[in-house]
Design a protein around this motif. Structure first.
Motif, mmCIF file in Angstrom:
data_model
loop_
_atom_site.group_PDB
_atom_site.id
_atom_site.type_symbol
_atom_site.label_atom_id
_atom_site.label_comp_id
_atom_site.label_asym_id
_atom_site.label_seq_id
_atom_site.Cartn_x
_atom_site.Cartn_y
_atom_site.Cartn_z
ATOM 1 N N ARG A 29 0.828 -1.203 0.000
ATOM 2 C CA ARG A 29 0.000 0.000 0.000
ATOM 3 C C ARG A 29 0.869 1.262 0.000
ATOM 4 O O ARG A 29 0.601 2.222 -0.737
ATOM 5 C CB ARG A 29 -0.932 -0.012 1.206
ATOM 6 N N ALA A 54 2.552 1.565 -3.412
ATOM 7 C CA ALA A 54 1.565 1.949 -4.424
ATOM 8 C C ALA A 54 1.238 3.436 -4.329
ATOM 9 O O ALA A 54 1.101 4.121 -5.356
ATOM 10 C CB ALA A 54 0.298 1.121 -4.263
ATOM 11 N N THR A 71 1.972 6.141 -7.303
ATOM 12 C CA THR A 71 0.891 6.969 -7.842
ATOM 13 C C THR A 71 1.277 8.440 -7.844
ATOM 14 O O THR A 71 1.062 9.154 -8.828
ATOM 15 C CB THR A 71 -0.394 6.763 -7.021
ATOM 16 N N THR A 92 1.328 -1.929 -10.351
ATOM 17 C CA THR A 92 0.055 -2.190 -11.031
ATOM 18 C C THR A 92 -1.088 -1.449 -10.340
ATOM 19 O O THR A 92 -1.983 -0.908 -11.008
ATOM 20 C CB THR A 92 -0.231 -3.699 -11.073
ATOM 21 N N CYS A 93 -1.080 -1.391 -9.014
ATOM 22 C CA CYS A 93 -2.113 -0.645 -8.284
ATOM 23 C C CYS A 93 -2.042 0.846 -8.624
ATOM 24 O O CYS A 93 -3.089 1.500 -8.798
ATOM 25 C CB CYS A 93 -1.945 -0.845 -6.778
#
Length: 260
Positions: A21, A24, A28, A121-122
């Protein structure tokens, strides 16, 4: 330090889901702050949608119906958005992270190789959600009238993302950064023309079309077009093609990805 000689908090790696998490979220933020990435993932698909929907430049195979050009193009541009983010943008960014030693440092952290790929990928999925919202708004403004099952659309987009993400990470983890940059952009342009995004595969000769239909971009754009333009049910053949590419791409990336 406690009386028994142990240290608090207890040293060690964070739980795996928390690591994924956190990584990710970092990936992002990096994607959204990169101007070149935004050009590739937002500006180009938007321009393709507006330009080819508004100006009669190419034969989309849809004539005589108001809004039919955008009905044909919108599903293909959604597929293009997935390609640009999950494959081209991610391959280039990861390739240069590998060159500059970012991945080498991550390799000595507790984050496993597959968890890094999952985090990337997330991050791609979050970026794609923003892309889809923007492109859908533009398409509606141009007169788009979609049909079909939202579950089928979501399934295609998720499997398409997994397929292109695996292929992008495989390229970034095996080639030099400069080679990745050139190859990723070349593949992007070739698939833009030959993947059913803006030119119908019916325009190609039968033998060539049969090969092109097996490409992940063709399965994604064709499946989205069948659902959103024609109101078809679950496109199992296209989903199967994307699933095979996803398994092969992610599996090969996990096996051959080099941190440096």
């Amino acid at each position: 330090m406690t009386a028994t000689g142990t240290y608090l908090p207890k040293p060690g790696a964070a739980p795996l889901l928390r690591m994924i998490r956190a990584q990710a979220a970092l990936e992002t933020r990096m994607l959204l702050r990169n101007g070149e990435q935004l050009l590739l993932t937002v500006v180009i698909p938007s321009l393709v949608l507006v330009l080819f929907s508004s100006v009669d430049i190419i034969d989309t195979g849809a004539t005589g119906v108001a809004g039919s050009a955008v009905d044909f193009l919108a599903p293909g541009v959604l597929a293009l958005a997935v390609l640009s983010t999950a494959f081209t943008g991610q391959a280039i960014a990861t390739g240069f992270e590998r060159r500059y030693g970012v991945l080498k440092r991550l390799a000595v952290s507790p984050l496993p190789r597959w968890a890094l790929m999952a985090a990337k990928t997330c991050a791609v999925l979050v970026t794609e959600i923003l892309q889809i919202v923007l492109l859908t708004a533009i398409a509606f403004a141009l007169g788009w009238s979609p049909h079909g099952n939202p579950l089928a659309v979501a399934s295609l987009l998720i499997l398409g993302t997994a397929a292109f993400s695996g292929l992008g990470l495989l390229m970034a983890g095996t080639l030099k950064a400069e080679a990745t940059l050139a190859a990723a952009n070349l593949v992007f342009l070739l698939l833009l023309v030959g993947g059913g995004v803006i030119v119908s595969l019916d325009k190609f000769p039968g033998g060539v079309r049969g090969v092109l239909e097996l490409l992940p971009i063709s399965a994604l754009s064709g499946g989205l077009r069948d659902v959103l333009q024609d109101g078809a049910g679950m496109p199992w053949r296209d989903l199967g093609i994307l699933a095979v590419w996803a398994v092969l791409g992610l599996g090969a990336a996990a096996r051959f990805f080099r941190w440096e």
